[in-house]
Design an enzyme around this catalytic site. Structure first.
Site, mmCIF file in Angstrom:
data_model
loop_
_atom_site.group_PDB
_atom_site.id
_atom_site.type_symbol
_atom_site.label_atom_id
_atom_site.label_comp_id
_atom_site.label_asym_id
_atom_site.label_seq_id
_atom_site.Cartn_x
_atom_site.Cartn_y
_atom_site.Cartn_z
ATOM 1 C CB SER A 311 -0.952 -0.061 1.200
ATOM 2 O OG SER A 311 -2.029 0.812 1.039
ATOM 3 C CG ASP A 322 7.177 5.028 -11.891
ATOM 4 O OD1 ASP A 322 7.695 3.902 -12.017
ATOM 5 O OD2 ASP A 322 5.959 5.237 -12.033
ATOM 6 C CE LYS A 336 -5.323 -2.104 1.027
ATOM 7 N NZ LYS A 336 -5.445 -0.727 0.531
#
Length: 458
Positions: A311, A322, A336
């Site tokens: 999460s 990224d 999740k």
């Protein structure tokens, strides 16, 4: 209050921790279709007239509501007043119990993650364990709230948990003495002065503030300029998204996209950036990160993850990966990628339901997929002759699917070869301590930061 923060405040929970908001349905949404209402009344009537025992109406209806919500996905649930207090206690980081983050699976209590250094952690409970008995009482038929209340209790008392574990033939039994669980979310070590070790155990409401304090302490206690940083998110079950945004913002240039979400309502559609207005009320004037050294936005970083990283932890790992701000090392994360919101009911209870999916800056959905590390390195202390099957979001039969799965471009992952010598050196759990020379993944992270070549499988 700034508009960004208004939107953030209603989406503040990801794994186990909840920020409440008002519950409202439109008139059309609240109408049960007549044919379904008739079926419900028929079943209710038959239970009242023919069931062997007299069932209290409140208990019967709460059971129906619980089933209605828990069948949606693994993270939606019905919460009574006590359960809501438990969530509030969890976000503050202190409560009495054994120290596990929980969910429900097939009517049993699922261990999402044992809290580090808690009685449950020391006893050997693992992510994915299923508790089927609490003090000899079958969990089937209990709500999650009822089960949590039985597991928790006064400090010094003992609770017996009977557990099912994948790839373990016989049930396991744990007798655990309850303690006051004080779980500071940030810890650091200067095992290597050039490359400090920062451990984030979960994302509580004060995690951002605590991060700033710890980074300042590292700067003060270090003897010279930092050459790199190891951030440990292993077994971090997640928590408050505002805190995750703050952590990522500490290491990213201002206004870099950290995470975005999408759902039915306007509140479920949002973009959060490395900007104080996205993680603290009042924005720049209350920005607790403003006084930390600028070197933290520039030094090389390695982030450690495993299947217990979920999460909010995946938000941080995904954003830093990224933006090529950090190298991710470890094993695939839990997966999740959904956001839950708590909707209070007029009766004083509440429902927690999934309202959105979230995405990394490059548009990858983490749901049921997780973050794939740049370097896959298994922890030898987790490897045995009879390995335990790892549990992921995708392991749960009612998990939400990843709608982008077929079009996702995987991060190129290099697999670190685990030599027989390292297996022997690092497999001794009795001497294991995170962020030390006994921690294989940490050692590999230090090697990366030092520019040493890892032994990669061809």
């Amino acid at each position: 209050m700034n508009q960004f923060y208004k939107k953030l405040s209603v989406l503040i929970i990801l794994t186990c921790f909840i920020y409440t908001n008002a519950f409202a349905l439109t008139k059309n949404e609240s109408i049960i279709p007549p044919e379904l209402q008739k079926k419900l009344e028929e079943v209710y009537g038959k239970i009242k007239s023919d069931y062997v025992d007299n069932i209290d109406d409140k208990k019967l209806m709460e059971g129906a509501i619980n089933g209605l919500v828990t069948n949606l996905d693994p993270h939606s649930s019905y919460l009574d007043i006590d359960a809501q207090k438990d969530f509030t206690a969890a976000t503050s980081g202190e409560f009495s119990g054994v120290g596990i983050d929980t969910g429900m699976e097939d009517g049993l209590v699922r261990v999402v993650s044992p809290i580090e250094d808690s009685p449950a952690y020391k006893a050997g409970l693992k992510t994915g364990d299923l508790v089927f008995e609490i003090d000899g009482k079958n969990v089937k038929g209990m709500t999650l709230s009822e089960a949590i209340n039985k597991i928790r209790g006064p400090k010094g008392t003992t609770v017996k948990l009977s557990v099912l574990r994948k790839k373990t033939a016989a049930p396991l039994s744990f007798s655990i003495v309850r303690e006051t669980i004080k779980n500071p979310s940030i810890k650091f070590k200067l095992s290597n002065q050039d490359y400090p070790y920062l451990r984030i155990t979960q994302f509580q409401e004060n995690t951002g503030v605590d991060l700033a304090k710890n980074l300042k302490l590292i700067t003060e206690q270090n003897k010279g300029p930092l050459k790199g940083l190891v951030i440990d998110l292993r077994n971090n079950p997640g928590g408050m998204v505002s805190s995750a945004v703050a952590v990522a913002a500490a290491f990213l240039e201002k206004d870099k996209l950290i995470v975005y979400s999408d759902g039915k309502t306007n509140n479920a559609k949002m973009k959060l950036f490395a900007n104080p207005y996205n993680y603290v009320e009042g924005g720049e004037k209350n920005d607790y990160l403003k006084d930390i050294s600028e070197e933290y936005k520039k030094i090389p970083i390695v982030v450690l993850v495993n299947n217990g990283s979920a999460s909010a932890a995946e938000i941080v790992a995904g954003a830093l990966q990224d933006h090529k701000r950090a190298i991710i090392l470890g094993t695939q994360t839990f997966g999740k990628g959904t956001i839950q919101q708590l909707f209070p009911l007029k009766t004083g209870s509440a429902i927690k339901i999934t309202i959105a999916k979230y995405y990394t800056p490059s548009g990858k959905s983490i749901q049921a997929k997780g973050i794939l590390p740049n370097y896959i390195a298994e922890d030898p202390s987790d490897i045995s002759d009879t390995p335990v099957a790892k549990t992921f979001e995708s392991s749960y039969k009612n998990h939400l699917e990843n709608e982008k799965e077929s079009t996702l471009q995987e991060t190129s992952a290099k697999i670190v070869k685990l030599s027989e010598q390292n297996k022997k050196i690092f497999s001794d759990k009795s001497s294991f301590e995170t962020g030390t020379k006994a921690d294989y993944q940490y050692v590999q992270a230090i090697h990366l930061l030092q520019g040493k070549a890892l032994d990669i499988e061809k």
